[in-house]
Design an enzyme around this catalytic site. Structure first.
Site, PDB file in Angstrom:
ATOM      1  N   PRO A 172     103.378 -27.883  19.217  1.00 41.36           N
ATOM      2  CA  PRO A 172     104.171 -28.439  18.466  1.00 41.36           C
ATOM      3  C   PRO A 172     104.397 -29.923  18.585  1.00 41.36           C
ATOM      4  CG  PRO A 172     105.388 -27.160  19.770  1.00 41.36           C
ATOM      5  CD  PRO A 172     104.115 -26.835  20.176  1.00 41.36           C
ATOM      6  N   MET A 173     104.001 -30.779  17.681  1.00 40.75           N
ATOM      7  CA  MET A 173     104.265 -32.213  18.075  1.00 40.75           C
ATOM      8  C   MET A 173     104.357 -32.982  16.813  1.00 40.75           C
ATOM      9  SD  MET A 173     100.911 -33.341  20.334  1.00 40.75           S
ATOM     10  CE  MET A 173      99.903 -32.615  19.560  1.00 40.75           C
ATOM     11  N   ALA A 174     105.705 -33.642  16.590  1.00 40.59           N
ATOM     12  CA  ALA A 174     106.135 -34.335  15.625  1.00 40.59           C
ATOM     13  C   ALA A 174     105.321 -35.360  15.045  1.00 40.59           C
ATOM     14  CB  ALA A 174     107.698 -34.858  15.772  1.00 40.59           C
ATOM     15  N   CYS A 220     112.831 -30.777  23.315  1.00 36.57           N
ATOM     16  CA  CYS A 220     112.805 -32.066  22.795  1.00 36.57           C
ATOM     17  C   CYS A 220     113.816 -32.882  23.629  1.00 36.57           C
ATOM     18  CB  CYS A 220     113.104 -32.129  21.513  1.00 36.57           C
ATOM     19  SG  CYS A 220     113.061 -33.808  20.724  1.00 36.57           S
ATOM     20  N   LYS A 261     109.915 -22.586  23.555  1.00 35.82           N
ATOM     21  CA  LYS A 261     109.228 -23.655  24.410  1.00 35.82           C
ATOM     22  C   LYS A 261     110.271 -24.395  25.099  1.00 35.82           C
ATOM     23  CE  LYS A 261     105.900 -27.465  23.870  1.00 35.82           C
ATOM     24  NZ  LYS A 261     106.606 -28.564  23.721  1.00 35.82           N
ATOM     25  N   ASN A 308     101.605 -25.685  29.636  1.00 32.22           N
ATOM     26  CA  ASN A 308     101.473 -26.867  28.857  1.00 32.22           C
ATOM     27  C   ASN A 308     101.950 -28.021  29.848  1.00 32.22           C
ATOM     28  OD1 ASN A 308     103.873 -28.652  26.825  1.00 32.22           O
ATOM     29  ND2 ASN A 308     101.619 -28.807  26.557  1.00 32.22           N
ATOM     30  N   GLY A 309     101.060 -29.174  29.515  1.00 37.36           N
ATOM     31  CA  GLY A 309     101.322 -30.566  30.076  1.00 37.36           C
ATOM     32  C   GLY A 309     100.303 -31.019  31.184  1.00 37.36           C
ATOM     33  N   ASP A 310      99.754 -32.396  30.427  1.00 37.85           N
ATOM     34  CA  ASP A 310      98.850 -32.908  31.245  1.00 37.85           C
ATOM     35  C   ASP A 310      97.284 -32.404  31.036  1.00 37.85           C
ATOM     36  OD1 ASP A 310     100.945 -34.587  31.779  1.00 37.85           O
ATOM     37  OD2 ASP A 310     100.862 -34.155  33.888  1.00 37.85           O
ATOM     38  N   ARG A 355      98.698 -33.668  23.772  1.00 39.00           N
ATOM     39  CA  ARG A 355      98.141 -34.793  23.615  1.00 39.00           C
ATOM     40  C   ARG A 355      96.584 -34.964  23.669  1.00 39.00           C
ATOM     41  NH1 ARG A 355     102.249 -38.220  27.661  1.00 39.00           N
ATOM     42  NH2 ARG A 355     102.053 -35.888  28.609  1.00 39.00           N
TER      43      ARG A 355
HETATM   44  C1  LIG Z   1     103.967 -37.377  19.580  1.00 37.20           C
HETATM   45  C2  LIG Z   1     104.391 -35.959  20.100  1.00 37.20           C
HETATM   46  C3  LIG Z   1     105.413 -35.400  19.415  1.00 37.20           C
HETATM   47  C4  LIG Z   1     106.087 -34.027  20.036  1.00 37.20           C
HETATM   48  N1  LIG Z   1     106.765 -33.375  19.254  1.00 37.20           N
HETATM   49  C5  LIG Z   1     107.017 -32.198  19.855  1.00 37.20           C
HETATM   50  C6  LIG Z   1     107.749 -31.163  18.999  1.00 37.20           C
HETATM   51  O1  LIG Z   1     108.107 -31.337  17.718  1.00 37.20           O
HETATM   52  N2  LIG Z   1     108.249 -29.922  19.524  1.00 37.20           N
HETATM   53  C7  LIG Z   1     108.003 -29.731  20.935  1.00 37.20           C
HETATM   54  O2  LIG Z   1     108.439 -28.471  21.383  1.00 37.20           O
HETATM   55  N3  LIG Z   1     107.314 -30.642  21.543  1.00 37.20           N
HETATM   56  C8  LIG Z   1     106.972 -31.845  21.255  1.00 37.20           C
HETATM   57  N4  LIG Z   1     106.121 -32.601  21.994  1.00 37.20           N
HETATM   58  C9  LIG Z   1     105.838 -32.083  23.153  1.00 37.20           C
HETATM   59  C10 LIG Z   1     104.445 -31.462  23.415  1.00 37.20           C
HETATM   60  O3  LIG Z   1     104.391 -30.523  22.592  1.00 37.20           O
HETATM   61  C11 LIG Z   1     103.988 -31.171  24.718  1.00 37.20           C
HETATM   62  O4  LIG Z   1     105.129 -30.271  25.465  1.00 37.20           O
HETATM   63  C12 LIG Z   1     104.171 -32.428  25.603  1.00 37.20           C
HETATM   64  O5  LIG Z   1     103.515 -33.412  25.005  1.00 37.20           O
HETATM   65  C13 LIG Z   1     103.186 -32.132  26.927  1.00 37.20           C
HETATM   66  O6  LIG Z   1     102.096 -31.795  26.944  1.00 37.20           O
HETATM   67  P1  LIG Z   1     100.613 -32.811  27.134  1.00 37.20           P
HETATM   68  O7  LIG Z   1     100.881 -33.153  28.429  1.00 37.20           O
HETATM   69  O8  LIG Z   1      99.703 -31.858  26.621  1.00 37.20           O
HETATM   70  O9  LIG Z   1     100.831 -33.756  26.025  1.00 37.20           O
HETATM   71  C14 LIG Z   1     105.853 -33.770  21.573  1.00 37.20           C
HETATM   72  C15 LIG Z   1     104.612 -34.655  22.128  1.00 37.20           C
HETATM   73  C16 LIG Z   1     104.415 -35.658  21.596  1.00 37.20           C
HETATM   74  C17 LIG Z   1     103.264 -36.482  22.491  1.00 37.20           C
END
Ligand SMILES: Cc1cc2nc3c(=O)[nH]c(=O)nc-3n(C[C@H](O)[C@H](O)[C@H](O)COP(=O)(O)O)c2cc1C
Length: 344
Positions: free
Chosen positions: A17-19, A102, A141, A202-204, A227
């Site tokens: 999920p990503m806003a 969040c 999450k 999840n993460g990185d 990301r």
């Molecule tokens: C632009 C953006 C928006 C995000 N929005 C949400 C969200 O709406 N809900 C959520 O649970 N996590 C959100 N996250 C967190 C990601 O889901 C994820 O947990 C975090 O980026 C770590 O994973 P990554 O290192 O693969 O990016 C957001 C992250 C980014 C970068």
């Protein structure tokens, strides 16, 4: 298919999920490029139960997005329950996901998102209220804790499981860390070991190789990519190749990348009623699609000024013509470069 955890994919790959990013057009694209499950951006329970038009608009999804989870956030168990019931009745996703991660001030100030992690009784009350209000599976999450002193992902995850969560995704950073430092994958391993329900790591994850490394290092049941999907939705297919022991398909060459970016842009234009707003919002995706290309600074400058989707094709064509003329150096090798992720 056993939702919320697809049993026909040995290691399910989730789009996180990503806003502002995991919106319907990008979710559809990622599904096509091998994401097994997608999740909406987080949506406010208050906005849903009050039927706020902007919130409800974000709940729209197409049949090809299934399996899909709708993620909700809030700190009032009753409101969360009402929101879950509404989403279930009206939109019929495959599961309801609760955001306990969040870190944004506006959200945690009202104890939403990772703000809930300061009070694990509240976390459980929310999960129970949501689970009572929907027949759909409820997933969570979480982050590893509110801050370093309260960092205890195993306890938080066990409490989620006890309250009825059917799948748990862990982003192993605390709220205080925001996106800084590195994700503690050993915490994913500890949580995967402690829980009976499936755990998503999840993460990185920046590359397909990272995703496979996470899976093998942590023993997680599925992998959630955030990301690492920016500008490269094909990361899911590439990860699947590696997990299945096949040679990894290369990232698409520049022309194909542009074609995918244009298709994504057309989908965004068709989805959003405000065409100009949608084009401006889309600039970030364009920046991600061209990141690392030779001469990309100039290209990005042009793309970051677009006010309509129609302008994009011309800018890409001009770049490709320049490359043919030799004005732009060839990318190294056949593969488009992998993205460098600098945080969000
Ligand atoms: C632009 C953006 C928006 C995000 N929005 C949400 C969200 O709406 N809900 C959520 O649970 N996590 C959100 N996250 C967190 C990601 O889901 C994820 O947990 C975090 O980026 C770590 O994973 P990554 O290192 O693969 O990016 C957001 C992250 C980014 C970068």
């Amino acid at each position: 298919m056993g939702f919320p955890f697809p049993l026909d994919a040995s290691v399910p790959l989730y789009l996180a999920p990503m806003a502002g990013v995991s919106e319907s057009p990008f979710r559809r694209l990622c599904r096509r490029f091998g994401a097994d499950v997608v999740v909406t951006e987080f949506l406010s329970a208050e906005g849903i139960r009050r039927e706020n038009p902007a919130t409800i608009a974000k709940l729209r999804f197409g049949p090809e997005e299934h399996p899909i989870g709708v993620q909700i956030f809030g700190s009032e168990p009753a409101a969360m329950g009402e929101a879950a019931a509404f989403v279930t009745d009206v939109f019929q996703p495959d599961f309801v996901d609760i955001n306990f991660g969040c870190p944004v001030k506006k959200v945690v100030r009202r104890n939403g998102g990772s703000g809930c992690l300061k009070d694990l009784d509240l976390v459980q009350d929310i999960i129970r209220a949501v689970a009572r209000s929907t027949h759909l599976p409820v997933t969570c999450k979480i982050r590893s804790g509110w801050n370093e002193e309260m960092r205890d992902p195993v306890t938080i995850a066990l409490r989620c499981q006890d309250a009825g969560a059917r799948v748990l995704a862990l982003h192993p950073r605390t709220r205080t860390q925001m996106y800084g430092g590195s994700a503690q994958w050993d915490e994913i391993a500890a949580v995967a070991q402690a829980l009976d329900i499936p755990v998503l790591g999840n993460g990185d994850i920046k590359t397909p190789q990272d995703a496979v490394r996470m899976y093998h290092q942590t023993g997680c049941d599925g992998v959630m990519i955030a990301r690492g999907s920016f500008g490269q939705p094909w990361i899911f297919d590439q990860t699947r190749d590696l997990l299945d022991g096949r040679p990894m398909r290369p990232a698409p060459p520049v022309e194909e990348r542009f074609r995918i970016a244009l298709e994504h842009s057309a989908m965004a234009a068709a989805y959003e009623p405000d065409r100009r707003g949608a084009a401006i919002e889309f600039r970030k995706h364009l920046g991600w699609y061209v990141r690392g290309l030779p001469g990309s600074a100039e290209l990005r400058k042009k793309l970051h000024a677009v006010e309509s989707h129609a302008e994009i094709a011309g800018i890409f064509e001009e770049y490709l013509r320049g490359r043919e003329r030799g004005d732009v150096p060839e990318p190294p090798g056949d593969e488009a470069p992998q993205l460098e992720i600098v945080g969000a």
